[in-house]
Design a protein around this motif. Structure first.
Motif, short mmCIF file in Angstrom:
data_model
loop_
_atom_site.label_atom_id
_atom_site.label_comp_id
_atom_site.label_asym_id
_atom_site.label_seq_id
_atom_site.Cartn_x
_atom_site.Cartn_y
_atom_site.Cartn_z
N GLN A 49 72.90 23.33 110.58
CA GLN A 49 71.57 23.93 110.55
C GLN A 49 70.74 23.37 109.39
N GLY A 50 71.41 23.03 108.29
CA GLY A 50 70.69 22.41 107.18
C GLY A 50 70.10 21.07 107.59
N LEU A 51 70.88 20.29 108.34
CA LEU A 51 70.39 19.00 108.81
C LEU A 51 69.25 19.18 109.82
N ALA A 52 69.40 20.16 110.72
CA ALA A 52 68.33 20.41 111.71
C ALA A 52 67.02 20.76 111.01
N THR A 53 67.12 21.61 109.98
CA THR A 53 65.93 22.01 109.23
C THR A 53 65.31 20.81 108.50
N ALA A 54 66.20 20.00 107.91
CA ALA A 54 65.70 18.82 107.17
C ALA A 54 65.02 17.84 108.13
N LEU A 55 65.58 17.65 109.32
CA LEU A 55 64.98 16.74 110.31
C LEU A 55 63.59 17.24 110.70
N ALA A 56 63.48 18.54 110.92
CA ALA A 56 62.19 19.11 111.32
C ALA A 56 61.17 18.95 110.19
N GLN A 57 61.60 19.19 108.95
CA GLN A 57 60.67 19.08 107.83
C GLN A 57 60.29 17.64 107.55
N ASN A 58 61.27 16.76 107.73
CA ASN A 58 61.09 15.35 107.43
C ASN A 58 60.23 14.66 108.49
N GLY A 59 60.21 15.23 109.71
CA GLY A 59 59.48 14.62 110.81
C GLY A 59 59.99 13.23 111.16
N THR A 60 61.32 13.06 111.15
CA THR A 60 61.92 11.75 111.40
C THR A 60 61.44 11.18 112.73
N LYS A 61 60.89 9.97 112.68
CA LYS A 61 60.33 9.32 113.87
C LYS A 61 61.41 9.14 114.93
N GLY A 62 61.07 9.50 116.16
CA GLY A 62 62.00 9.29 117.26
C GLY A 62 62.90 10.47 117.55
N ALA A 69 71.58 5.67 110.22
CA ALA A 69 71.31 5.43 108.80
C ALA A 69 70.39 6.52 108.25
N GLU A 70 69.36 6.90 109.02
CA GLU A 70 68.43 7.96 108.59
C GLU A 70 69.15 9.29 108.46
N LEU A 71 70.00 9.58 109.44
CA LEU A 71 70.73 10.85 109.41
C LEU A 71 71.65 10.90 108.20
N ARG A 72 72.32 9.78 107.95
CA ARG A 72 73.24 9.72 106.82
C ARG A 72 72.48 9.95 105.50
N ALA A 73 71.33 9.30 105.38
CA ALA A 73 70.53 9.45 104.15
C ALA A 73 70.06 10.90 103.99
N LEU A 74 69.66 11.49 105.11
CA LEU A 74 69.18 12.86 105.05
C LEU A 74 70.31 13.82 104.66
N ILE A 75 71.49 13.59 105.21
CA ILE A 75 72.65 14.43 104.88
C ILE A 75 72.97 14.28 103.39
N ASP A 76 72.93 13.06 102.88
CA ASP A 76 73.18 12.84 101.45
C ASP A 76 72.15 13.59 100.60
N SER A 77 70.90 13.55 101.06
CA SER A 77 69.84 14.18 100.27
C SER A 77 69.97 15.70 100.26
N LEU A 78 70.69 16.24 101.27
CA LEU A 78 70.89 17.69 101.30
C LEU A 78 71.80 18.14 100.18
N GLY A 79 72.64 17.24 99.71
CA GLY A 79 73.59 17.60 98.67
C GLY A 79 74.73 18.42 99.24
N PRO A 80 75.49 19.07 98.38
CA PRO A 80 76.60 19.89 98.86
C PRO A 80 76.06 21.09 99.65
N SER A 81 76.88 21.63 100.52
CA SER A 81 76.41 22.76 101.34
C SER A 81 75.95 23.92 100.46
N GLU A 82 76.50 24.01 99.26
CA GLU A 82 76.08 25.02 98.26
C GLU A 82 74.56 25.10 98.14
#
Lengths: 289, 334
Positions: free
Chosen positions: A33-46, A73-86
């Motif tokens: 859900q953290g990734l889904a939220t980040a994708l929506a906020q980020n507006g990742t093209k495609g 690659a974009e998903l991986r970067a976004l997941i890294d930017s989320l940091g730990p699930s904490e």
């Protein structure tokens, strides 16, 4: 386990599943859900849309706008930017649902299954027994003792797959085999370690032990809380089942029929995984209510 | 403006509904997947878009998907229409009407589609587009949940379908080379991309999937296409797994289902299509890419599928090829 690195599993030309681990673990759903939220906020093209599940996120993308390798690659970067699930915080509405446990309607449904398909123990007694609870009444105390987290929606539109947030309410049970041909609308039940509410009368396989009169499916736009949608819940909502008597159930139902029912929902909280962890560390998981 | 506008709206009266004829549009119901709504939409989106282009509509405008046995419809005003996809021997007031070509219909005329003699799904577009109320952003029918289309379900006799005003031109046809190549052969080579759960199947299982004939069962619809064939065999991870994945080797902790995925339910593969559930607890060793959906749409029960493994990039290139054909460049005057 929770994977050190998420797996990116292709699904044809337009989908990729991001798998964070392979167990039933709320952490994995927080990541999805953290990734889904980040994708929506980020507006990742495609990226067209996403659907979270217990341990993964399914991503629908438009290959004319982004190549598979670039998306990964974009998903991986976004997941890294989320940091730990904490660090994940999610908007989370909380719904209070009047629920009659051990109700006559699911009892009738179970009896019909026994008569027409195969004999089985009364679901609440069965679930209590295999989880080492005293009886069906303790099952009600345990099940209604926690808030539930909407991990995903599926099987039927709007059907929430729920995980208890309080580890003291964690119970498990097998699904029906063979499945039922019908289940009353509003039935509350569980299979595996997930609970669910049936939005409408459908076949199903979960063990049944209660029913709520509160609609979670509304094609007629009768209730403002749906905000123009047909289904009530979104991933990341929470539900608290409030045990009521049959008289209270019927009183709520009458208000629903009259269109005057007011949903008991609060929308002022963000769910903080860090705070949740902090609290969970103080709880004796073997304790029961 | 309600009354005046309505008087301009073209109506189609359903005389015979056909078999599960439904209103569909493109891209379908997008944005509600996380709440469990499938996209719906036309299965053969190639034929569907060409039908719309023929009558001057946007390629995704709402039209009718006719399955196996088409409807009989009376036009209540003059219009331009086109039928593509399966050959259901369309007639207009009893006279043969063309396929893959736009034609004029006068008020009061009856368009009749019969049994599919070639293919399985035909698409009817009418200039202006079907104008039923959108539900969650789409006119597509998702009949299991009773939403979209006309009253949420397939057409019924006596219903009246609104059509928006539109400018269409008769006498335009799709260049034959730009149409899906329907041959009438009862066997199909269907592309399949390994994944998401290809690692749950052992080498013998993969070899068997790609080398066997798979027969399309009668219990197939817009939710899933059931296939009959040899048994599957599994990799170690399908049996050596945590209990929350379930008991059978094909069980997995509930996960999302891509549209087109080959969902292994016990030993029965079911290709999940436009109205399929978004999540569930069975593995998906392969996924049929969108470029092969026209074949699924046009196959009939009893037809034989042979699967051809391709890469994600090849699948995307095939789709781009179809997209290039779904344009005005594929249309010529008769």
């Amino acid at each position: 386990m929770i994977y050190d690195e998420p797996r990116f599993l292709p699904g044809g030309d337009r989908y990729v599943t991001v798998e964070f681990g392979n167990e039933m673990n709320l952490e994995l759903n927080f990541l999805a859900q953290g990734l889904a939220t980040a994708l929506a906020q980020n507006g990742t093209k495609g990226v067209v849309e996403t659907a979270p599940c217990f341990a993964s996120l399914l991503v629908h993308y438009e290959p004319n706008d982004i190549r598979f390798a670039d998306l990964v690659a974009e998903l991986r970067a976004l997941i890294d930017s989320l940091g730990p699930s904490e660090d994940i915080e999610l908007d989370s509405r909380l719904f209070y649902f009047e629920t009659m446990y051990l109700d006559p309607w699911t009892k009738e449904c179970i009896a019909d299954y026994c008569a027409k398909i195969t004999e089985k123990e009364y679901d609440p007694d069965f679930v209590a027994r295999i989880n080492g609870l005293e009886d069906r009444h303790q099952l009600v105390r345990v099940h209604s003792g926690s808030e539930y987290w909407v991990a995903s929606l599926g099987f039927w539109p709007g059907l929430p797959f729920l995980q208890p947030l309080d580890p003291r309410a964690m119970i498990t049970c097998p699904k029906y085999n063979p499945p039922r041909t019908w289940t009353p609308q509003g039935t509350v039940g569980m299979g595996g370690s997930a609970s669910a509410i049936y939005p409408v009368a459908t076949p199903g396989g979960y063990q049944l032990f209660g029913r709520t009169p509160v609609p979670i499916w509304d094609t007629e736009k009768r209730f403002d809380v749906f905000d123009g949608n047909i289904v009530l819940f979104r991933p990341g909502d929470r539900i608290k089942f409030v045990p009521v008597t049959q008289a209270e159930y019927e009183a709520a139902e009458a208000k629903i029929d009259a269109g005057s029912y007011v949903y008991n929902m609060v929308d002022y909280q963000r769910f903080s995984v860090r705070n949740y962890h902090r609290w969970i560390a103080t709880v004796d998981k073997d304790e029961r209510f | 403006m309600g009354h005046y506008y309505r008087s301009l709206v073209l109506m189609l009266t359903v005389i015979k509904p056909g078999l599960e004829t439904s209103v569909q549009d493109l891209p379908g119901r997008i944005g509600y997947w996380e709440q469990g709504f499938p996209p719906s939409g036309p299965m053969d989106f190639w034929s569907f878009q060409l039908a719309n282009l023929l009558v001057g509509n946007a390629p995704g405008a709402a039209g009718l998907e006719c399955q196996y046995n088409g409807p009989t419809l009376r036009f209540e005003r003059d219009a331009v229409a086109a039928v593509t996809g399966a050959d259901m021997t369309p007639t207009l007031d009893g006279e043969p009407a063309p396929l893959w070509q736009s034609f004029a219909v006068r008020a009061g005329q009856v368009l009749r589609l019969s049994f599919a003699r070639l293919g399985a799904r035909a698409y009817l577009a009418v200039s202006g587009g079907i104008d039923t109320p959108p539900v969650l952003g789409s006119r597509s029918t998702f009949h299991q949940a009773g939403i979209g289309g006309l009253a949420g379900h397939a057409l019924e006799a006596g219903q009246v379908l609104p059509v928006a005003p539109g400018e269409g031109e008769a006498g335009r046809r799709v260049i034959p080379a730009c149409r899906p190549p329907l041959s009438g052969a009862r066997s199909w080579s269907i592309e399949a991309v390994p994944g998401p759960n290809d690692d749950w199947i052992d080498a013998a299982g993969h070899a068997r999937f790609l080398a066997s004939d798979w027969k399309l069962q009668a219990r197939s619809n817009r939710t899933g296409f059931r296939l009959e064939g040899p048994d599957w065999s599994f990799a170690a991870r399908a049996t050596d797994k945590r209990p929350e994945h379930g008991e059978h080797p094909s069980n997995i902790l509930d996960h999302g289902y891509p549209v087109g995925t080959v969902n292994l339910c016990g030993q029965t593969p079911i290709i999940l299509v436009n109205d399929a559930p978004s999540t569930g607890g069975f593995i998906n060793p392969y996924t049929v890419p969108s470029a092969a959906f026209w074949k699924l749409a046009q196959a009939k029960p009893g037809d034989i599928f042979r699967f051809n493994s391709i890469s994600v990039e090849q699948a995307q290139e095939l789709r781009r090829g179809i997209n290039r054909l779904c344009t005005e460049d594929s249309i010529e005057p008769c």
